[in-house]
Scaffold this active site. Structure first.
Site: not given
Ligand SMILES: Cc1cc2nc3c(=O)[nH]c(=O)nc-3n(C[C@H](O)[C@H](O)[C@H](O)COP(=O)(O)OP(=O)(O)OC[C@H]3O[C@@H](n4cnc5c(N)ncnc54)[C@H](O)[C@@H]3O)c2cc1C
Length: 304
Positions: A174, A220, A291
Site C-alpha cells: 500500500r 479498509s 491506509e
Molecule cells: C468499496 C471500496 C473497496 C476498496 N477495496 C480496496 C482493495 O481491495 N484494495 C485496495 O488497495 N484499496 C481498496 N479501496 C481503496 C481505494 O479503492 C484505493 O485506494 C484506490 O486506489 C484509490 O484510488 P482513487 O483514484 O480513488 O484515489 P483518491 O482517493 O482520489 O486519491 C488517493 C490519493 O492518491 C493521490 N492520487 C490520485 N491520483 C493520482 C495521480 N494521478 N498521481 C499521483 N497521485 C494521485 C491523491 O492525491 C490522494 O493523495 C477500496 C475502496 C472502496 C470505496
C-alpha cells in the site's frame, strides 16, 4: 484572505470553467468533506500540468483528486484548488495497456479482459483511478498494481514531465515513492500476462459482494500490521465491531471498514479511528496505521 481572492480571480479568469465552493463530500466514496474554494476538472491529461503550473505561479494550494475512494477531506473543506482527474483514455498495444491516470481501474480491467489479458483481473471491483492505485499501490487477492507497472509518465512541478520505470516507484504494501515525492502520474504502461483459466471474474466479484460491507466507505481503514494478522481480525478480537462515533460506525461485517451512516464527519472518523487504534494497542501492543488518507483544510495529513 483579500489577497487570496485576487489570486483565485486570476486563476478563474484563465480557466473560466473553474467552479467556486464545490462540495467535496459529493466527490468521495465516504461522502465526507466541506467546500473546496476552487474546483476544476482535467478532461485532457495535459490540463493537469497546466493547472498545477498556473496555481503554483499564483501561490494557490492544489490537490489532485482521482476517484475519491481513499481520501477523507476536512469538514472545513479545502483552502485552494481541487483538480479532478477525468483524463481516461486507454489503449492496448499487444500485451501492454497504456492508460491515462484518470481512467478507472475497472475500465482498465474491462479493456484487458476484452483483449484476453489477465493479472490485474484479481483487482476487479477495486474502485478508483489507475493514478490513485499507483500512488498507494492498491491491491487485492495477492496482486498489487505495482506488479504490472512497466513505466509511468510523471509530472513534477520542478522538473516537468518525465518517464520512470517500475523500480523507481519502490512499490511495497500500500505504498509507493509518490507518497514522498508528490509527483503526479499522467499515464501508465502496464505489462500484462495472458488471461488464464484461473482468472474467473464472477468468483472474485461474488467474494467482494459477500465479504464487503455496503455503504459510504473507502474500504479498509487501517493497513494490516503483518502478513498473518489483519487489522480487521484485531479490531474484531478487540470487540470493536459496531462501535460508533457520531454517524460513523465500525462495520459489523468487516471490522476494518468504517461506514458513514449518512451525516458522518471527518471529526467522527478521526475520533473513532483513534479509539480503535488505542484499544487495539492496549489489548495487543500492536500499533495500527491508517491506509485511508485524511487531510486537513490545508492539505496536511491528519495523524491518527
Ligand atoms: C468499496 C471500496 C473497496 C476498496 N477495496 C480496496 C482493495 O481491495 N484494495 C485496495 O488497495 N484499496 C481498496 N479501496 C481503496 C481505494 O479503492 C484505493 O485506494 C484506490 O486506489 C484509490 O484510488 P482513487 O483514484 O480513488 O484515489 P483518491 O482517493 O482520489 O486519491 C488517493 C490519493 O492518491 C493521490 N492520487 C490520485 N491520483 C493520482 C495521480 N494521478 N498521481 C499521483 N497521485 C494521485 C491523491 O492525491 C490522494 O493523495 C477500496 C475502496 C472502496 C470505496
Amino acid at each position: 484572505m483579500e489577497e487570496e481572492n485576487l489570486e483565485y480571480n486570476e486563476f478563474i479568469s484563465k480557466f473560466p470553467q473553474t467552479v467556486q465552493h464545490m462540495w467535496l463530500a459529493e466527490l468521495t466514496s465516504y461522502k465526507i468533506g466541506g467546500l473546496a474554494d476552487l474546483y476544476i476538472k482535467a478532461e485532457n491529461i495535459l490540463d493537469i500540468p497546466k493547472f498545477v503550473q498556473i496555481a503554483q505561479d499564483l501561490g494557490i494550494r492544489y490537490y489532485l483528486l482521482g476517484g475519491g475512494c481513499n481520501i477523507i477531506f476536512s469538514d472545513k473543506g479545502f483552502r485552494g484548488l481541487v483538480i479532478h482527474n477525468k483524463a481516461d483514455k486507454i489503449e492496448v498495444q499487444g500485451n501492454k495497456i497504456v492508460a491515462e491516470s484518470g481512467a478507472m481501474l475497472g475500465q482498465v480491467i474491462a479493456k484487458a479482459r476484452k483483449h484476453e489479458l489477465g493479472g490485474i483481473i484479481k483487482m476487479i471491483g477495486l474502485p478508483g483511478t489507475i493514478g490513485g492505485a499507483i500512488y498507494g499501490n492498491a491491491g487485492a487477492k495477492g496482486v498489487e498494481i505495482g506488479d504490472f507497472v512497466e513505466n509511468v509518465k510523471l509530472f513534477d512541478k520542478e522538473f516537468g514531465v518525465k518517464e520512470e520505470n517500475h523500480d523507481y516507484f519502490q512499490f511495497s504494501y500500500r505504498t509507493s515513492i509518490l507518497k514522498k515525492t508528490h509527483e503526479i502520474v499522467l499515464s501508465v504502461s502496464l505489462s500484462l500476462p495472458s488471461l488464464n483459466a484461473g482468472d474467473t471474474a464472477p468468483e472474485i466479484v461474488r467474494f467482494r459482494i459477500e465479504n464487503q460491507p455496503k455503504g459510504n466507505t473507502a474500504g479498509s481503514f487501517f493497513k494490516n500490521p503483518t502478513l498473518n494478522e489483519s487489522a480487521g481480525f484485531l479490531i474484531d478480537k478487540a470487540g470493536l465491531k459496531g462501535l460508533e462515533k457520531g454517524d460513523i460506525r465500525v462495520s459489523e461485517l468487516h471490522g476494518n471498514w468504517l461506514i458513514n451512516n449518512g451525516n458522518g464527519t471527518q471529526e467522527d472518523v478521526v475520533s473513532l479511528a483513534r479509539e480503535i487504534k488505542n484499544e487495539v494497542y492496549r489489548q495487543f501492543k500492536i500499533s495500527l496505521e491508517p491506509e485511508n488518507i485524511i487531510i486537513d483544510e490545508y492539505g496536511n495529513k491528519v495523524d491518527i
